[in-house]
Write a protein that holds these residues in place. Sequence first.
Motif, short mmCIF file in Angstrom:
data_model
loop_
_atom_site.label_atom_id
_atom_site.label_comp_id
_atom_site.label_asym_id
_atom_site.label_seq_id
_atom_site.Cartn_x
_atom_site.Cartn_y
_atom_site.Cartn_z
N THR A 1 -20.80 29.67 7.76
CA THR A 1 -21.39 28.59 8.58
C THR A 1 -21.77 29.08 9.96
O THR A 1 -22.55 28.44 10.66
CB THR A 1 -20.40 27.42 8.70
N THR B 1 -26.49 27.63 5.97
CA THR B 1 -25.60 28.72 6.38
C THR B 1 -26.29 29.56 7.45
O THR B 1 -27.52 29.58 7.55
CB THR B 1 -25.21 29.59 5.18
N HIS C 1 -23.73 35.90 6.75
CA HIS C 1 -23.12 36.22 5.46
C HIS C 1 -22.47 37.59 5.50
O HIS C 1 -22.74 38.42 6.37
CB HIS C 1 -24.14 36.13 4.33
N ALA D 1 -18.77 28.99 3.75
CA ALA D 1 -19.55 27.91 3.15
C ALA D 1 -19.52 28.04 1.64
O ALA D 1 -19.41 27.04 0.92
CB ALA D 1 -20.99 27.95 3.65
#
Length: 309
Positions: free
Chosen positions: A24, A105, A108, A144
């Motif tokens: 997130t 999002t 990552h 997420a």
Amino acid sequence: RLAAAARRFGAFGMSHFTTYLALTSPASVMEGRVIETLNALAGEAPYRAESKGLSDGDGKSYILRINGLGVSVTFVDGQLPLDAWEVAAKRSVSWPDASDVMRFTRAHAVVSLVADTYDHATAVAGASAVTLVAGALAKHLPMAASVFKESNGIDEGDGIWHMAMALVAGRFPDMLWMPLSHFTGAPMPDGAPTNGASTHGLLPFIGRELQLEPVPLLQAEIAKRLSSLFQHLVKNGPVIMDGQPVGIANLEKTMAHFMPEGRTPSVPTIQLTLDVASIAQSQSPGTEPVMETPKTDAAPRAVFGKRVS
């Protein structure tokens, strides 16, 4: 030697079990913290993490060693690309809002096995190593979702942390490693609806996927049967024999047939045909179906792959 083994087990494919952790907000976890978390999680289980001494210095990229297997970790300040999660999100039955969450999002992490896998044993070890590292990371990140690219499996939040805990306890994460695609068949003569399902993700472990042909069972009941068989196959390897029954406790009778492809084009598949008449006989109160391959002295028509002890 590895190249020869790769040729021998070519049907398994060479997999790195890349797992994406969608975040997130931008974040990272230092290598030492991941090692500490993973080793604490493992406890007495036969998994150990250590540094491989390969880090970029700022904690954004490094390689860990899990039981001797290299696992790379990279943090990226940017949304996970659409092609990394779109199929998984559309296929997910348990998380209908997956696409909506993934679009928002902001960063990552990428976790991947460094070396190739080439047979059942290396596939199980490699997938386990990646999932354990991803789980240890998820414990400390604003999660997420996690996406297991090999199978296009997806799970919300920090679910992969709980899957890592289950893996240490001996249960393989079927929801992530082997999602299902459900489909319907022709109704029964009495009008009862029928459902079938095909797997995604077993190919690296046993060289084939599974396809249970439509029967008058609910999707949840079909998922339970395939999940039980998944656990057996990942643990024991490609032990199903072509043209012979796959035993089910509670008296259900299922025949296995090898096909060059199933509902997924060009993917070798084990077609499972469940004898409808045996379903009612097997569903006595208080019982639960558990699928396992039978022990038999009969000579099989063909055996796919190799059992790894």
